[in-house]
Design a protein around this motif. Sequence first.
Motif, PDB file in Angstrom:
ATOM      1  N   GLY A  95      -4.986   5.675  -9.891  1.00  0.00           N
ATOM      2  CA  GLY A  95      -5.620   4.369 -10.064  1.00  0.00           C
ATOM      3  C   GLY A  95      -4.597   3.260 -10.235  1.00  0.00           C
ATOM      4  O   GLY A  95      -4.807   2.134  -9.801  1.00  0.00           O
ATOM      5  N   LEU A  96      -3.476   3.609 -10.868  1.00  0.00           N
ATOM      6  CA  LEU A  96      -2.404   2.619 -11.050  1.00  0.00           C
ATOM      7  C   LEU A  96      -1.486   2.563  -9.831  1.00  0.00           C
ATOM      8  O   LEU A  96      -0.506   1.827  -9.831  1.00  0.00           O
ATOM      9  CB  LEU A  96      -1.587   2.936 -12.313  1.00  0.00           C
ATOM     10  CG  LEU A  96      -2.324   2.710 -13.638  1.00  0.00           C
ATOM     11  CD1 LEU A  96      -1.507   3.245 -14.810  1.00  0.00           C
ATOM     12  CD2 LEU A  96      -2.620   1.240 -13.850  1.00  0.00           C
ATOM     13  N   ARG A  97      -1.783   3.392  -8.837  1.00  0.00           N
ATOM     14  CA  ARG A  97      -1.079   3.375  -7.549  1.00  0.00           C
ATOM     15  C   ARG A  97       0.426   3.660  -7.721  1.00  0.00           C
ATOM     16  O   ARG A  97       1.270   2.966  -7.173  1.00  0.00           O
ATOM     17  CB  ARG A  97      -1.312   2.030  -6.858  1.00  0.00           C
ATOM     18  CG  ARG A  97      -2.790   1.650  -6.701  1.00  0.00           C
ATOM     19  CD  ARG A  97      -3.502   2.480  -5.671  1.00  0.00           C
ATOM     20  NE  ARG A  97      -2.855   2.365  -4.376  1.00  0.00           N
ATOM     21  CZ  ARG A  97      -3.099   1.369  -3.522  1.00  0.00           C
ATOM     22  NH1 ARG A  97      -3.973   0.443  -3.823  1.00  0.00           N
ATOM     23  NH2 ARG A  97      -2.499   1.338  -2.363  1.00  0.00           N
ATOM     24  N   THR A 209     -11.748  -3.319 -17.000  1.00  0.00           N
ATOM     25  CA  THR A 209     -12.205  -3.989 -15.781  1.00  0.00           C
ATOM     26  C   THR A 209     -13.718  -3.879 -15.677  1.00  0.00           C
ATOM     27  O   THR A 209     -14.273  -2.782 -15.777  1.00  0.00           O
ATOM     28  CB  THR A 209     -11.531  -3.337 -14.561  1.00  0.00           C
ATOM     29  OG1 THR A 209     -10.117  -3.392 -14.754  1.00  0.00           O
ATOM     30  CG2 THR A 209     -11.883  -4.045 -13.286  1.00  0.00           C
ATOM     31  N   GLY A 210     -14.335  -5.000 -15.492  1.00  0.00           N
ATOM     32  CA  GLY A 210     -15.790  -5.046 -15.472  1.00  0.00           C
ATOM     33  C   GLY A 210     -16.379  -4.645 -14.131  1.00  0.00           C
ATOM     34  O   GLY A 210     -15.652  -4.413 -13.170  1.00  0.00           O
ATOM     35  N   ASP A 212     -17.617  -6.327 -11.919  1.00  0.00           N
ATOM     36  CA  ASP A 212     -17.332  -7.234 -10.801  1.00  0.00           C
ATOM     37  C   ASP A 212     -16.076  -6.829 -10.043  1.00  0.00           C
ATOM     38  O   ASP A 212     -15.920  -7.192  -8.876  1.00  0.00           O
ATOM     39  CB  ASP A 212     -17.215  -8.676 -11.303  1.00  0.00           C
ATOM     40  CG  ASP A 212     -16.241  -8.810 -12.466  1.00  0.00           C
ATOM     41  OD1 ASP A 212     -15.972  -7.783 -13.119  1.00  0.00           O
ATOM     42  OD2 ASP A 212     -15.750  -9.920 -12.708  1.00  0.00           O
ATOM     43  N   LEU A 213     -15.174  -6.089 -10.694  1.00  0.00           N
ATOM     44  CA  LEU A 213     -13.909  -5.767 -10.032  1.00  0.00           C
ATOM     45  C   LEU A 213     -13.639  -4.277  -9.858  1.00  0.00           C
ATOM     46  O   LEU A 213     -12.913  -3.872  -8.958  1.00  0.00           O
ATOM     47  CB  LEU A 213     -12.736  -6.381 -10.817  1.00  0.00           C
ATOM     48  CG  LEU A 213     -12.725  -7.909 -10.877  1.00  0.00           C
ATOM     49  CD1 LEU A 213     -11.539  -8.388 -11.696  1.00  0.00           C
ATOM     50  CD2 LEU A 213     -12.677  -8.519  -9.491  1.00  0.00           C
ATOM     51  N   ASP A 216     -14.191  -2.873  -6.431  1.00  0.00           N
ATOM     52  CA  ASP A 216     -13.233  -3.376  -5.440  1.00  0.00           C
ATOM     53  C   ASP A 216     -11.896  -2.642  -5.551  1.00  0.00           C
ATOM     54  O   ASP A 216     -11.271  -2.311  -4.551  1.00  0.00           O
ATOM     55  CB  ASP A 216     -13.013  -4.880  -5.618  1.00  0.00           C
ATOM     56  CG  ASP A 216     -14.270  -5.671  -5.274  1.00  0.00           C
ATOM     57  OD1 ASP A 216     -15.243  -5.544  -6.039  1.00  0.00           O
ATOM     58  OD2 ASP A 216     -14.277  -6.358  -4.244  1.00  0.00           O
ATOM     59  N   TYR A 217     -11.475  -2.399  -6.808  1.00  0.00           N
ATOM     60  CA  TYR A 217     -10.245  -1.610  -6.994  1.00  0.00           C
ATOM     61  C   TYR A 217     -10.391  -0.230  -6.343  1.00  0.00           C
ATOM     62  O   TYR A 217      -9.498   0.276  -5.701  1.00  0.00           O
ATOM     63  CB  TYR A 217      -9.943  -1.429  -8.483  1.00  0.00           C
ATOM     64  CG  TYR A 217      -9.085  -2.518  -9.077  1.00  0.00           C
ATOM     65  CD1 TYR A 217      -7.800  -2.770  -8.583  1.00  0.00           C
ATOM     66  CD2 TYR A 217      -9.523  -3.288 -10.147  1.00  0.00           C
ATOM     67  CE1 TYR A 217      -7.007  -3.764  -9.134  1.00  0.00           C
ATOM     68  CE2 TYR A 217      -8.734  -4.287 -10.703  1.00  0.00           C
ATOM     69  CZ  TYR A 217      -7.480  -4.514 -10.191  1.00  0.00           C
ATOM     70  OH  TYR A 217      -6.682  -5.492 -10.719  1.00  0.00           O
ATOM     71  N   TYR A 219     -12.429   0.724  -3.951  1.00  0.00           N
ATOM     72  CA  TYR A 219     -12.482   0.611  -2.490  1.00  0.00           C
ATOM     73  C   TYR A 219     -11.071   0.554  -1.928  1.00  0.00           C
ATOM     74  O   TYR A 219     -10.736   1.254  -0.967  1.00  0.00           O
ATOM     75  CB  TYR A 219     -13.274  -0.651  -2.103  1.00  0.00           C
ATOM     76  CG  TYR A 219     -13.162  -0.991  -0.634  1.00  0.00           C
ATOM     77  CD1 TYR A 219     -14.001  -0.386   0.301  1.00  0.00           C
ATOM     78  CD2 TYR A 219     -12.200  -1.886  -0.179  1.00  0.00           C
ATOM     79  CE1 TYR A 219     -13.887  -0.674   1.650  1.00  0.00           C
ATOM     80  CE2 TYR A 219     -12.071  -2.184   1.165  1.00  0.00           C
ATOM     81  CZ  TYR A 219     -12.926  -1.576   2.077  1.00  0.00           C
ATOM     82  OH  TYR A 219     -12.793  -1.858   3.402  1.00  0.00           O
ATOM     83  N   ARG A 220     -10.228  -0.271  -2.549  1.00  0.00           N
ATOM     84  CA  ARG A 220      -8.862  -0.443  -2.050  1.00  0.00           C
ATOM     85  C   ARG A 220      -8.050   0.838  -2.207  1.00  0.00           C
ATOM     86  O   ARG A 220      -7.245   1.194  -1.351  1.00  0.00           O
ATOM     87  CB  ARG A 220      -8.188  -1.605  -2.772  1.00  0.00           C
ATOM     88  CG  ARG A 220      -8.847  -2.950  -2.451  1.00  0.00           C
ATOM     89  CD  ARG A 220      -8.376  -4.016  -3.402  1.00  0.00           C
ATOM     90  NE  ARG A 220      -6.992  -4.357  -3.138  1.00  0.00           N
ATOM     91  CZ  ARG A 220      -6.606  -5.366  -2.346  1.00  0.00           C
ATOM     92  NH1 ARG A 220      -7.516  -6.129  -1.788  1.00  0.00           N
ATOM     93  NH2 ARG A 220      -5.349  -5.615  -2.144  1.00  0.00           N
TER      94      ARG A 220
ATOM     95  N   LEU B   5      -6.874  -8.145  -4.984  1.00  0.00           N
ATOM     96  CA  LEU B   5      -6.493  -7.705  -6.322  1.00  0.00           C
ATOM     97  C   LEU B   5      -5.062  -7.196  -6.308  1.00  0.00           C
ATOM     98  O   LEU B   5      -4.565  -6.784  -5.257  1.00  0.00           O
ATOM     99  CB  LEU B   5      -7.424  -6.567  -6.778  1.00  0.00           C
ATOM    100  CG  LEU B   5      -8.897  -6.931  -6.966  1.00  0.00           C
ATOM    101  CD1 LEU B   5      -9.746  -5.682  -7.078  1.00  0.00           C
ATOM    102  CD2 LEU B   5      -9.067  -7.794  -8.198  1.00  0.00           C
ATOM    103  N   PRO B   9      -3.478  -2.143 -11.022  1.00  0.00           N
ATOM    104  CA  PRO B   9      -4.430  -2.917 -11.823  1.00  0.00           C
ATOM    105  C   PRO B   9      -3.770  -3.503 -13.076  1.00  0.00           C
ATOM    106  O   PRO B   9      -3.417  -2.778 -13.997  1.00  0.00           O
ATOM    107  CB  PRO B   9      -5.503  -1.893 -12.184  1.00  0.00           C
ATOM    108  CG  PRO B   9      -5.419  -0.883 -11.094  1.00  0.00           C
ATOM    109  CD  PRO B   9      -3.967  -0.803 -10.733  1.00  0.00           C
ATOM    110  N   MET B  16      -9.050  -9.360 -19.411  1.00  0.00           N
ATOM    111  CA  MET B  16      -9.513  -8.318 -18.505  1.00  0.00           C
ATOM    112  C   MET B  16      -8.883  -8.644 -17.174  1.00  0.00           C
ATOM    113  O   MET B  16      -8.099  -9.570 -17.059  1.00  0.00           O
ATOM    114  CB  MET B  16     -11.027  -8.332 -18.389  1.00  0.00           C
ATOM    115  CG  MET B  16     -11.681  -7.943 -19.682  1.00  0.00           C
ATOM    116  SD  MET B  16     -13.175  -6.961 -19.593  1.00  0.00           S
ATOM    117  CE  MET B  16     -14.096  -7.496 -18.246  1.00  0.00           C
TER     118      MET B  16
END
Lengths: 389, 99
Positions: A95-97, A209-210, A212-213, A216-217, A219-220, B5, B9, B16
């Motif tokens: 997730g942190l790539r 992260t809510g 709304d994002l 999207d994270y 997906y990417r 983005l 993250p 946030m």
Amino acid sequence: MRQLLNGNEATAIAARLARVEVLASYPITPAAPAMEQIVRFISEGKLKAKFIRVESDHSALAAAVGAALAGARPLVVTNSQGLAYMSEVLYHASGLRLPIVMAVVNRGLAAPHTRFPDHGDAIAQEGSGWIQLFCENNQEVLDTLLQAYRLAEDERVRLPVMVHYESYIQSHTREVVEVPAPETVDKFLPLHRRPALDVDNPQAVNVVTGPDLYMDYKYRQDKALQDSQEVLCEVDTAYAELTGRSWGGTLGVYRLDGAEHIFVTMGSLASTCREVVDMLREDGLPVGLLKVRCFRPFPGEKVRSLLKGARTVTVLDKNIVYGSGGALAREVRASLYGPGPEGPFVYSYIAGLGGRDVTSEDVVRIYQMVEEKVKGNQEPLPYEWYGIE
Amino acid sequence: MAKDLPVVPSAPPGTMALKPVAAAWRERHPQIIEGRCNACGECLYFCPEGALKLKETEKGKELEINLDFCKGCGICAHECQRQALRMVAEYTGPQGLLG
């Protein structure tokens, strides 16, 4: 230079050639000798790296996450229970790539306790977002680890990679391995620093992260993982230009020309199947092998185009997803769904769990069983267990 | 098209992703009472969110409040020896109490 190396030694030499900077590992059988050999290199001054002693595999991967955030090149070595224990942190790394590379010496998961090979530990992490590459011999272990760093660090990818090889069959068995010269590897794999942390621009990493994002994270992340297939093929080609050895990128194909009955498998079984294909071809039987090197991301489109013309497909899985079947057979069937009724039947066998040997005679027997079913117009069962009488 | 983005993250501390969160649930925020603040900087030591800073201006030092990080606790106003800060309700004016 040609050397006689077991899988763990190949890993250690790959670490040295890749100029790994941080080793975070907790000893576990049968991966521990790889860790010991790398530590020996460090103590002898042959590798400039920091060995982080940790109290668990969970912490080992957490330390590697920290190292990667700082822009260092980390290696993690583990297997089975250790990998399972890392599970939570695996998702952080992807997730942190973070371009972390991990050598996983596949061993069956307890209970009951075992130290022998199967792919259950790897398959349990199929959804973790890591690139998962399976090796059939120790040459491939060395080559794949070097390729893994270049793949993980590629700007288009930026994802962690697991390099799988099987306990004992590979980890403790010596084979001739061609070791590339350090200068060759330096050319292929220059140290590429991309720290996620910048003291001049402090950022909080892994922030809450809510809705709304978050999506999207994800997906990417998934897109980067899917797109890494193409990058892996590029990396494999670049590696072949320097060393003369290609592993086919995502898939290894063997004698598929005119093959009506195709075996599909991963890891050490690919070597066994290759021998069987030669044996059966000598008898004039139209068989071939598709070796899946890259299980995640799964190269479904390519698999489909290579298999759709076959009459019969037999998948050999060294894993069992309880209540579902073999993970590879499931992927192969999913990729073939769509060609319609003219697509080949896929026969699925679970074999070789917990170190039970699958010899070339076994593979021939499976071949004969499938051929009998085909002659009798018998549709495949979801999956069958080979060797359970 | 997915939102643009960062690959890793991450976001400024105390937030946030992308946007500050404190502003969303703060009920009041500090306001500097003109002429009372002597920019002593005492309040900076008490703010738990690092939302206050002294900035250099032509007239000398001046207190600056970054409301992106202010959670409205009021500690700054409570600690100020000169009562130079007052807490004002978040929802006033045209926004109204119900936002």
